[in-house]
Design a protein around this motif. Sequence first.
Motif, PDB file in Angstrom:
ATOM      1  N   THR A   1     -13.082  31.337  80.803  1.00 18.55           N
ATOM      2  CA  THR A   1     -14.092  32.103  81.537  1.00 18.55           C
ATOM      3  C   THR A   1     -13.998  31.740  83.013  1.00 18.55           C
ATOM      4  N   ASP A   2     -14.766  32.435  83.838  1.00 22.13           N
ATOM      5  CA  ASP A   2     -14.739  32.148  85.280  1.00 22.13           C
ATOM      6  C   ASP A   2     -15.756  31.070  85.634  1.00 22.13           C
ATOM      7  N   SER A   3     -15.686  30.565  86.862  1.00 22.87           N
ATOM      8  CA  SER A   3     -16.511  29.425  87.268  1.00 22.87           C
ATOM      9  C   SER A   3     -18.003  29.742  87.245  1.00 22.87           C
ATOM     10  N   GLN A   4     -18.379  30.912  87.721  1.00 20.56           N
ATOM     11  CA  GLN A   4     -19.798  31.262  87.744  1.00 20.56           C
ATOM     12  C   GLN A   4     -20.372  31.292  86.330  1.00 20.56           C
TER      13      GLN A   4
ATOM     14  N   LEU B   1     -13.707  22.477  85.173  1.00 20.45           N
ATOM     15  CA  LEU B   1     -12.456  22.534  85.935  1.00 20.45           C
ATOM     16  C   LEU B   1     -11.545  23.650  85.424  1.00 20.45           C
ATOM     17  N   LEU B   2     -11.493  23.823  84.101  1.00 15.16           N
ATOM     18  CA  LEU B   2     -10.659  24.888  83.539  1.00 15.16           C
ATOM     19  C   LEU B   2     -11.140  26.271  83.969  1.00 15.16           C
ATOM     20  N   SER B   3     -12.444  26.381  84.247  1.00 16.86           N
ATOM     21  CA  SER B   3     -12.969  27.685  84.677  1.00 16.86           C
ATOM     22  C   SER B   3     -12.430  28.090  86.051  1.00 16.86           C
TER      23      SER B   3
ATOM     24  N   ILE C   1     -23.209  28.552  84.872  1.00 16.32           N
ATOM     25  CA  ILE C   1     -24.451  29.060  84.284  1.00 16.32           C
ATOM     26  C   ILE C   1     -24.526  28.655  82.817  1.00 16.32           C
ATOM     27  N   GLY C   2     -23.395  28.700  82.115  1.00 11.73           N
ATOM     28  CA  GLY C   2     -23.366  28.319  80.704  1.00 11.73           C
ATOM     29  C   GLY C   2     -23.749  26.871  80.492  1.00 11.73           C
ATOM     30  N   ALA C   3     -23.246  25.983  81.358  1.00  9.65           N
ATOM     31  CA  ALA C   3     -23.571  24.561  81.236  1.00  9.65           C
ATOM     32  C   ALA C   3     -25.060  24.320  81.478  1.00  9.65           C
TER      33      ALA C   3
ATOM     34  N   GLY D   1     -18.801  29.825  78.402  1.00  5.32           N
ATOM     35  CA  GLY D   1     -19.636  30.724  79.192  1.00  5.32           C
ATOM     36  C   GLY D   1     -20.985  30.983  78.538  1.00  5.32           C
ATOM     37  N   TRP D   2     -21.935  31.424  79.346  1.00 10.23           N
ATOM     38  CA  TRP D   2     -23.305  31.593  78.857  1.00 10.23           C
ATOM     39  C   TRP D   2     -23.412  32.704  77.802  1.00 10.23           C
TER      40      TRP D   2
END
Length: 286
Positions: free
Chosen positions: A178-181, A170-172, A185-187, A226-227
């Motif tokens: 970091t941004d949502s994308q 949600l913070l993304s 991807i990081g998760a 982030g990734w």
Amino acid sequence: MNYTIFQDLTQPVPFIILMGVVGLLVGSFLNVVIYRLPIMMQRQWRSDCLEYLKLENSEQGETFNLALPKSTCPHCKTPILARHNVPVLSYLWLRGKCATCKNPISARYPIVELLTAVLSMSVAWHFGFSQQAAAGLVLTWTLIALSGIDLDHQLLPDVIIFPTLWLGLLLSLFNVFTDSQTSIIGAAAGYLLLWSVYHGFKLFTGKEGMGQGDFKLLAMLGAWLGWQYLGLIILLSSLVGATLGLTLISLNKQQRETPIPFGPYLAVAGFIALLWGDRLNTLYFG
């Protein structure tokens, strides 16, 4: 007048000091979480099993959560008074002993409180008065709680990890870290990386090399940071884990066959990446 006081607290030094005090108080609460949450989970599992088997639950009706019953001495069961529960100061005043029975109090309580205060001040110093500092404090406190529980029980509770993972996603949306994308991807990559290591190790050795909570913890860190930081986190956690493990074995403090919880090392690496990940990645990749 009140606005002036608020402005003063947002200045670097007052803000850092304030977060140190808040960290002491939060650390006291984290001690409760580390001790009580695993017991609450075990009671819930037992209750579910008894309900499934249609057996009577002798603990039914007893209140046990993070607020009740009130804290007591583990030896004499005397309720701990408020003046004996001041973070760090009460421990020093009582000289590490129960006020009633004089049995020793675990030094881990003031250590967790001091650690939480120091790390909270580090986050405040690094980010300043900002939304990143607020989010970073939540992540830091979560990592401390998870580390304590994993050290005691080799358990990383979903009830902590999943809400924190969703909060990172949600913070993304607001580009806090970091941004949502990058967060999504990081998760996904964080989970799949350790999932692959786990199954590869099990395929070649027939043994389980780590718990599945570690996959979820790395996924949580990937969602927050982030990734791009996953490689750094895995490298740092592996180095710290290997160094400490070999040291304990060489000092005969631990057997080779004894499982070592990996969660605290991931937590340490995640905290380092939170504060200095950009610099370390730049240093490594040039």
